[in-house]
Motif scaffolding. Structure first.
Motif, mmCIF file in Angstrom:
data_model
loop_
_atom_site.group_PDB
_atom_site.id
_atom_site.type_symbol
_atom_site.label_atom_id
_atom_site.label_comp_id
_atom_site.label_asym_id
_atom_site.label_seq_id
_atom_site.Cartn_x
_atom_site.Cartn_y
_atom_site.Cartn_z
ATOM 1 N N GLN A 85 23.815 82.568 50.926
ATOM 2 C CA GLN A 85 25.159 82.785 50.529
ATOM 3 C C GLN A 85 24.660 83.649 48.960
ATOM 4 O O GLN A 85 23.734 83.202 48.512
ATOM 5 N N THR A 86 25.646 84.315 48.416
ATOM 6 C CA THR A 86 25.501 84.956 47.026
ATOM 7 C C THR A 86 24.994 84.042 45.836
ATOM 8 O O THR A 86 25.823 82.850 45.925
ATOM 9 N N GLY A 87 23.745 84.214 45.342
ATOM 10 C CA GLY A 87 23.604 83.219 44.317
ATOM 11 C C GLY A 87 22.603 82.234 44.848
ATOM 12 O O GLY A 87 21.892 81.601 43.946
ATOM 13 N N GLY A 88 22.058 82.298 46.138
ATOM 14 C CA GLY A 88 21.197 81.362 46.832
ATOM 15 C C GLY A 88 19.893 81.986 46.705
ATOM 16 O O GLY A 88 19.507 83.146 46.139
ATOM 17 N N SER A 89 18.967 81.207 47.202
ATOM 18 C CA SER A 89 17.649 81.531 47.168
ATOM 19 C C SER A 89 17.103 81.453 48.645
ATOM 20 O O SER A 89 17.422 80.882 49.602
ATOM 21 N N VAL A 90 15.822 82.248 48.994
ATOM 22 C CA VAL A 90 15.057 82.550 50.064
ATOM 23 C C VAL A 90 13.770 82.655 49.540
ATOM 24 O O VAL A 90 13.299 83.309 48.923
ATOM 25 N N ARG A 91 12.927 82.045 50.345
ATOM 26 C CA ARG A 91 11.344 82.329 50.076
ATOM 27 C C ARG A 91 11.010 82.674 51.557
ATOM 28 O O ARG A 91 10.980 82.177 52.396
ATOM 29 N N LEU A 92 10.312 84.267 51.257
ATOM 30 C CA LEU A 92 9.466 84.789 52.523
ATOM 31 C C LEU A 92 7.940 84.496 52.401
ATOM 32 O O LEU A 92 7.670 84.409 51.237
ATOM 33 N N ASP A 110 3.479 85.172 49.258
ATOM 34 C CA ASP A 110 4.982 84.844 49.324
ATOM 35 C C ASP A 110 5.844 85.530 48.497
ATOM 36 O O ASP A 110 5.421 86.250 47.488
ATOM 37 N N LEU A 111 6.998 85.747 48.855
ATOM 38 C CA LEU A 111 8.316 86.391 48.000
ATOM 39 C C LEU A 111 9.375 85.321 47.776
ATOM 40 O O LEU A 111 10.016 85.018 48.723
ATOM 41 N N GLN A 112 9.431 84.904 46.660
ATOM 42 C CA GLN A 112 10.552 83.917 46.221
ATOM 43 C C GLN A 112 11.776 84.869 45.657
ATOM 44 O O GLN A 112 11.442 85.442 44.677
ATOM 45 N N MET A 113 12.667 84.693 46.130
ATOM 46 C CA MET A 113 13.988 85.543 45.989
ATOM 47 C C MET A 113 15.039 84.503 45.345
ATOM 48 O O MET A 113 15.379 83.749 46.324
ATOM 49 N N ASN A 114 15.534 84.767 44.111
ATOM 50 C CA ASN A 114 16.359 84.044 43.629
ATOM 51 C C ASN A 114 18.026 84.897 43.355
ATOM 52 O O ASN A 114 17.439 86.105 43.296
ATOM 53 N N SER A 115 18.884 84.081 42.935
ATOM 54 C CA SER A 115 20.092 84.801 42.744
ATOM 55 C C SER A 115 20.405 85.929 43.440
ATOM 56 O O SER A 115 20.504 87.176 43.105
ATOM 57 N N LEU A 116 20.151 85.747 44.766
ATOM 58 C CA LEU A 116 20.630 86.863 45.772
ATOM 59 C C LEU A 116 22.020 87.246 45.751
ATOM 60 O O LEU A 116 22.852 86.406 45.518
ATOM 61 N N THR A 117 22.274 88.614 45.851
ATOM 62 C CA THR A 117 23.340 89.205 46.109
ATOM 63 C C THR A 117 23.418 90.047 47.390
ATOM 64 O O THR A 117 22.339 90.161 47.987
ATOM 65 N N PRO A 118 24.711 90.366 47.774
ATOM 66 C CA PRO A 118 24.505 91.196 49.159
ATOM 67 C C PRO A 118 23.920 92.238 49.169
ATOM 68 O O PRO A 118 23.395 92.817 50.205
ATOM 69 N N GLU A 119 23.550 93.155 47.910
ATOM 70 C CA GLU A 119 22.788 94.075 47.802
ATOM 71 C C GLU A 119 21.303 93.780 48.257
ATOM 72 O O GLU A 119 20.623 94.614 48.529
ATOM 73 N N ASP A 120 20.964 92.673 48.337
ATOM 74 C CA ASP A 120 19.523 92.375 48.878
ATOM 75 C C ASP A 120 19.563 92.076 50.322
ATOM 76 O O ASP A 120 18.218 92.050 50.600
#
Length: 114
Positions: A13-20, A82-92
């Motif tokens: 969801q928007t605002g969430g985080s994912v780690r690749l 790794d790529l830690q991605m925070n504060s995700l938006t739909p544009e990501d």
């Protein structure tokens, strides 16, 4: 033969985080250590773009659109980046690719819902 395998994508969801994570195989630890590692992404209908880079000495650089939200890191003992991605938006939302030593990974989908 060098292989890069990404993992960790999914729906968030928007605002969430994912780690690749990207694991390199078929490459010696020495070659891995001395090469920069990068993450790219490609959104539907758009060109593939560089998201983040980490050099052999740990220097990092980011696309303006992700600065302050994404963090790239590498583990030379494990041949991973790794790529830690925070504060995700739909544009990501995009397929995220690992690239190094002239090789692309197969990509992992990240979808950010609004």
């Amino acid at each position: 033969q060098v292989q890069l395998v990404e993992s960790g994508g999914g729906l968030v969801q928007t605002g969430g985080s994912v780690r690749l994570s990207c694991a390199a195989s078929g490459i010696s630890g020495r070659i891995f250590r001395i090469n920069p590692m990068t993450w790219y992404r490609q959104a539907p209908g758009k060109q593939r773009e560089l998201v983040a880079l980490i050099t052999s000495d740990g220097t990092t650089d980011y696309a303006d659109s992700v600065k302050g939200r994404f963090t790239i890191s590498r583990d030379n003992a494990k041949n991973t980046v790794d790529l830690q991605m925070n504060s995700l938006t739909p544009e990501d939302t995009a397929v995220y690719y690992c690239y190094a030593v002239g090789t692309w990974g197969q990509g992992t989908q990240v979808t950010v819902s609004s």
